[in-house]
Design a protein around this motif. Structure first.
Motif, PDB file in Angstrom:
ATOM      1  N   LEU A  40       0.847  -1.189   0.000  1.00 20.24           N
ATOM      2  CA  LEU A  40       0.000   0.000   0.000  1.00 20.24           C
ATOM      3  C   LEU A  40       0.883   1.240   0.000  1.00 20.24           C
ATOM      4  O   LEU A  40       1.795   1.359   0.817  1.00 20.24           O
ATOM      5  N   GLU A  41       0.611   2.144  -0.938  1.00 20.00           N
ATOM      6  CA  GLU A  41       1.367   3.387  -1.039  1.00 20.00           C
ATOM      7  C   GLU A  41       0.627   4.520  -0.329  1.00 20.00           C
ATOM      8  O   GLU A  41      -0.583   4.448  -0.101  1.00 20.00           O
ATOM      9  N   ALA A  42       1.345   5.582   0.006  1.00 20.84           N
ATOM     10  CA  ALA A  42       0.728   6.785   0.564  1.00 20.84           C
ATOM     11  C   ALA A  42      -0.277   7.326  -0.438  1.00 20.84           C
ATOM     12  O   ALA A  42      -0.047   7.320  -1.645  1.00 20.84           O
ATOM     13  N   GLY A  43      -1.418   7.787   0.073  1.00 21.22           N
ATOM     14  CA  GLY A  43      -2.441   8.340  -0.797  1.00 21.22           C
ATOM     15  C   GLY A  43      -3.367   7.317  -1.412  1.00 21.22           C
ATOM     16  O   GLY A  43      -4.315   7.678  -2.109  1.00 21.22           O
ATOM     17  N   GLN A  44      -3.136   6.033  -1.168  1.00 17.44           N
ATOM     18  CA  GLN A  44      -3.981   4.978  -1.728  1.00 17.44           C
ATOM     19  C   GLN A  44      -4.932   4.418  -0.665  1.00 17.44           C
ATOM     20  O   GLN A  44      -4.676   4.526   0.537  1.00 17.44           O
ATOM     21  N   THR A  45      -6.015   3.811  -1.141  1.00 16.61           N
ATOM     22  CA  THR A  45      -6.953   3.132  -0.254  1.00 16.61           C
ATOM     23  C   THR A  45      -7.095   1.676  -0.682  1.00 16.61           C
ATOM     24  O   THR A  45      -7.355   1.393  -1.844  1.00 16.61           O
ATOM     25  N   LEU A  46      -6.924   0.777   0.283  1.00 15.38           N
ATOM     26  CA  LEU A  46      -7.155  -0.651   0.070  1.00 15.38           C
ATOM     27  C   LEU A  46      -8.309  -1.079   0.946  1.00 15.38           C
ATOM     28  O   LEU A  46      -8.328  -0.784   2.151  1.00 15.38           O
ATOM     29  N   ALA A  47      -9.284  -1.755   0.370  1.00 18.77           N
ATOM     30  CA  ALA A  47     -10.416  -2.284   1.136  1.00 18.77           C
ATOM     31  C   ALA A  47     -10.244  -3.772   1.359  1.00 18.77           C
ATOM     32  O   ALA A  47      -9.940  -4.515   0.422  1.00 18.77           O
ATOM     33  N   LEU A  48     -10.412  -4.210   2.601  1.00 19.56           N
ATOM     34  CA  LEU A  48     -10.435  -5.624   2.940  1.00 19.56           C
ATOM     35  C   LEU A  48     -11.892  -6.057   3.011  1.00 19.56           C
ATOM     36  O   LEU A  48     -12.677  -5.516   3.793  1.00 19.56           O
ATOM     37  N   VAL A  49     -12.254  -7.039   2.175  1.00 19.10           N
ATOM     38  CA  VAL A  49     -13.646  -7.442   2.030  1.00 19.10           C
ATOM     39  C   VAL A  49     -13.772  -8.931   2.341  1.00 19.10           C
ATOM     40  O   VAL A  49     -12.887  -9.725   2.002  1.00 19.10           O
ATOM     41  N   GLY A  50     -14.885  -9.297   2.964  1.00 17.93           N
ATOM     42  CA  GLY A  50     -15.124 -10.708   3.242  1.00 17.93           C
ATOM     43  C   GLY A  50     -16.206 -10.867   4.282  1.00 17.93           C
ATOM     44  O   GLY A  50     -16.605  -9.901   4.954  1.00 17.93           O
ATOM     45  N   GLU A  51     -16.702 -12.090   4.431  1.00 17.04           N
ATOM     46  CA  GLU A  51     -17.727 -12.368   5.429  1.00 17.04           C
ATOM     47  C   GLU A  51     -17.170 -12.201   6.837  1.00 17.04           C
ATOM     48  O   GLU A  51     -15.955 -12.155   7.056  1.00 17.04           O
ATOM     49  N   SER A  52     -18.063 -12.112   7.817  1.00 17.88           N
ATOM     50  CA  SER A  52     -17.639 -12.050   9.208  1.00 17.88           C
ATOM     51  C   SER A  52     -16.790 -13.273   9.543  1.00 17.88           C
ATOM     52  O   SER A  52     -17.125 -14.389   9.141  1.00 17.88           O
ATOM     53  N   GLY A  53     -15.697 -13.057  10.265  1.00 15.75           N
ATOM     54  CA  GLY A  53     -14.813 -14.152  10.630  1.00 15.75           C
ATOM     55  C   GLY A  53     -13.773 -14.494   9.594  1.00 15.75           C
ATOM     56  O   GLY A  53     -13.017 -15.463   9.760  1.00 15.75           O
ATOM     57  N   SER A  54     -13.668 -13.692   8.527  1.00 26.36           N
ATOM     58  CA  SER A  54     -12.697 -13.990   7.470  1.00 26.36           C
ATOM     59  C   SER A  54     -11.286 -13.532   7.808  1.00 26.36           C
ATOM     60  O   SER A  54     -10.345 -13.824   7.076  1.00 26.36           O
ATOM     61  N   GLY A  55     -11.127 -12.797   8.919  1.00 27.00           N
ATOM     62  CA  GLY A  55      -9.791 -12.388   9.356  1.00 27.00           C
ATOM     63  C   GLY A  55      -9.447 -10.941   9.075  1.00 27.00           C
ATOM     64  O   GLY A  55      -8.309 -10.524   9.303  1.00 27.00           O
ATOM     65  N   LYS A  56     -10.395 -10.133   8.641  1.00 25.72           N
ATOM     66  CA  LYS A  56     -10.115  -8.751   8.247  1.00 25.72           C
ATOM     67  C   LYS A  56      -9.592  -7.923   9.419  1.00 25.72           C
ATOM     68  O   LYS A  56      -8.542  -7.280   9.318  1.00 25.72           O
ATOM     69  N   THR A  57     -10.325  -7.932  10.525  1.00 23.99           N
ATOM     70  CA  THR A  57      -9.928  -7.110  11.671  1.00 23.99           C
ATOM     71  C   THR A  57      -8.655  -7.646  12.315  1.00 23.99           C
ATOM     72  O   THR A  57      -7.792  -6.871  12.741  1.00 23.99           O
ATOM     73  N   THR A  58      -8.499  -8.959  12.382  1.00 24.68           N
ATOM     74  CA  THR A  58      -7.271  -9.544  12.928  1.00 24.68           C
ATOM     75  C   THR A  58      -6.063  -9.116  12.105  1.00 24.68           C
ATOM     76  O   THR A  58      -5.004  -8.787  12.651  1.00 24.68           O
ATOM     77  N   LEU A  59      -6.213  -9.104  10.796  1.00 24.18           N
ATOM     78  CA  LEU A  59      -5.140  -8.646   9.907  1.00 24.18           C
ATOM     79  C   LEU A  59      -4.805  -7.195  10.185  1.00 24.18           C
ATOM     80  O   LEU A  59      -3.619  -6.813  10.303  1.00 24.18           O
ATOM     81  N   ALA A  60      -5.817  -6.353  10.315  1.00 20.68           N
ATOM     82  CA  ALA A  60      -5.586  -4.934  10.559  1.00 20.68           C
ATOM     83  C   ALA A  60      -4.876  -4.705  11.889  1.00 20.68           C
ATOM     84  O   ALA A  60      -3.961  -3.877  11.985  1.00 20.68           O
ATOM     85  N   ARG A  61      -5.269  -5.431  12.916  1.00 19.13           N
ATOM     86  CA  ARG A  61      -4.630  -5.279  14.230  1.00 19.13           C
ATOM     87  C   ARG A  61      -3.172  -5.711  14.182  1.00 19.13           C
ATOM     88  O   ARG A  61      -2.311  -5.096  14.823  1.00 19.13           O
ATOM     89  N   ALA A  62      -2.882  -6.755  13.442  1.00 16.49           N
ATOM     90  CA  ALA A  62      -1.494  -7.202  13.312  1.00 16.49           C
ATOM     91  C   ALA A  62      -0.647  -6.133  12.636  1.00 16.49           C
ATOM     92  O   ALA A  62       0.496  -5.873  13.033  1.00 16.49           O
ATOM     93  N   ILE A  63      -1.199  -5.493  11.599  1.00 14.93           N
ATOM     94  CA  ILE A  63      -0.477  -4.436  10.891  1.00 14.93           C
ATOM     95  C   ILE A  63      -0.204  -3.249  11.812  1.00 14.93           C
ATOM     96  O   ILE A  63       0.855  -2.618  11.736  1.00 14.93           O
ATOM     97  N   ALA A  64      -1.147  -2.976  12.703  1.00 18.09           N
ATOM     98  CA  ALA A  64      -0.991  -1.863  13.642  1.00 18.09           C
ATOM     99  C   ALA A  64      -0.107  -2.213  14.829  1.00 18.09           C
ATOM    100  O   ALA A  64       0.087  -1.391  15.730  1.00 18.09           O
ATOM    101  N   GLY A  65       0.445  -3.431  14.845  1.00 17.78           N
ATOM    102  CA  GLY A  65       1.317  -3.839  15.942  1.00 17.78           C
ATOM    103  C   GLY A  65       0.567  -4.284  17.174  1.00 17.78           C
ATOM    104  O   GLY A  65       1.131  -4.321  18.273  1.00 17.78           O
ATOM    105  N   LEU A  66      -0.711  -4.663  17.006  1.00 19.13           N
ATOM    106  CA  LEU A  66      -1.538  -5.051  18.148  1.00 19.13           C
ATOM    107  C   LEU A  66      -1.751  -6.557  18.245  1.00 19.13           C
ATOM    108  O   LEU A  66      -2.448  -7.024  19.130  1.00 19.13           O
ATOM    109  N   GLY A  67      -1.192  -7.324  17.326  1.00 17.88           N
ATOM    110  CA  GLY A  67      -1.332  -8.775  17.374  1.00 17.88           C
ATOM    111  C   GLY A  67      -0.394  -9.391  18.398  1.00 17.88           C
ATOM    112  O   GLY A  67       0.670  -8.850  18.699  1.00 17.88           O
ATOM    113  N   GLU A  68      -0.772 -10.562  18.952  1.00 19.63           N
ATOM    114  CA  GLU A  68       0.026 -11.195  20.001  1.00 19.63           C
ATOM    115  C   GLU A  68       0.864 -12.364  19.508  1.00 19.63           C
ATOM    116  O   GLU A  68       1.943 -12.613  20.028  1.00 19.63           O
TER     117      GLU A  68
END
Length: 330
Positions: A40-68
């Motif tokens: 992902l480059e500066a100025g761009q938008t990427l959308a993560l799409v999928g059904e509930s439980g597909s891992g979207k929020t877990t992926l985002a938290r890992a990127i933000a350094g919040l995964g364990e």
């Protein structure tokens, strides 16, 4: 242009089980995110799409350094996110901000809007010389009157609370903003206002946006690129308009066909998926989507599909990808 964010083979897992049985057996894990890669480059938008439980929020938290329990490589602005510690990790919190799904409940009811907007500065010991002027600037940035500063969260409408959440996320001038279902629970007219706001701020501030959603109308409106997730894996990723025009993976096609429409012909051609989403504890063999795929063949049940990449940079994992006519090739 240099990538602001580069993710390679990211895995995020959680322990499962418990009780007396776990004392006598090896600990089990589920991989909520299983080998995801994208840039992902500066100025761009990427959308993560999928059904509930597909891992979207877990992926985002890992990127933000919040995964364990995370492995792989996450490079943000030249830094290795998964190996940051101490002051470096705190610095990452300033540059990667999150807008949470439930706008009102994510704001402390004890605080006024002024206190909520100044809290990030307090946490990072960066209090501005003129706090009131900074609050006025942030409110104006998201289209709210400065008189809103003395209100508390329960006195805000859903749209106003969402704007306060956006202002709070932007307080420390981050380079990446992760928005988790940014229009959830809002009226349609207010959804449009929030989406336009995010688009305007992205252009004005040269932000990178990572939007988590299952609302495909949002994706088409704000995202340059989209990644479709299934069972913690990205099954298709590429330019948003190209994917809408010609999905290659059957799961992508099914999601797009399920999008609400006033077109009677499109409704009749809707792809209906059979069966339930498999358990992460018992992933299917071969292509993990084969049990629900309307185009499944014997090879799909036995062989894991490799990642295919087109000349335009689209990536997908399917043995028999869909062609322009919506039928599988091969």
């Amino acid at each position: 242009m240099t990538d602001l964010l580069s993710v390679r083979d990211l895995v995020s897992r959680f322990p499962v089980g418990g009780g007396l049985g776990s004392l006598f057996s090896a600990k089990q894990y589920i991989e909520a995110v299983a080998g995801v890669s994208f840039d992902l480059e500066a100025g761009q938008t990427l959308a993560l799409v999928g059904e509930s439980g597909s891992g979207k929020t877990t992926l985002a938290r890992a990127i933000a350094g919040l995964g364990e329990d995370v492995s792989g490589d996450v490079m943000f602005d030249g830094r290795d996110v998964l190996n940051l510690a101490g002051s470096d990790r705190k610095a990452l919190r300033r540059e990667v901000a999150m807008i949470f799904q439930d706008a009102v409940s994510s704001l402390s009811p004890r605080f006024t809007v002024r206190a909520l907007l100044l809290e990030p500065f307090q946490i990072h010991d960066m209090m501005p010389d003129d706090p009131d002027a900074e609050v006025d600037r942030m409110l104006s940035l998201v289209g709210l009157p400065v008189t809103m500063a003395d209100r508390r969260p329960h006195e805000l409408s859903g749209g106003q609370a969402r704007r306060v959440g956006v202002a709070r996320a932007l307080a420390l001038k981050p380079k990446l903003v992760i928005a988790d279902e940014p229009t959830a629970g809002l009226d349609v007219s207010v959804q449009g206002e929030v989406l336009n706001l995010l688009n305007d701020l992205r252009e004005k501030l040269d932000l990178a946006l990572l939007v988590i959603t299952h609302n495909l109308n949002i994706v088409r409106h704000v995202a340059d690129y989209m990644a479709i997730m299934y069972l913690g894996r990205v099954v298709e990723i590429g330019d948003t308009q190209r994917i809408f025009d010609e999905p290659r993976h059957p799961y992508t096609a099914a999601l797009l066909s399920a999008n609400p429409t006033t077109d009677a012909d499109a409704a009749e051609q809707r792809i209906r998926l059979e069966g339930e989403v498999p358990s992460l504890l018992d992933r299917p063999s071969g292509c993990e989507f084969h049990g629900r795929c309307p185009f499944v063949r014997d090879k799909c049940r036995e062989v894991v599909p490799e990642v295919s990449t087109t000349q335009a940079g689209r990536r997908f994992t399917c043995h028999f990808p869909l062609g322009p006519d919506g039928a599988p090739t091969g």
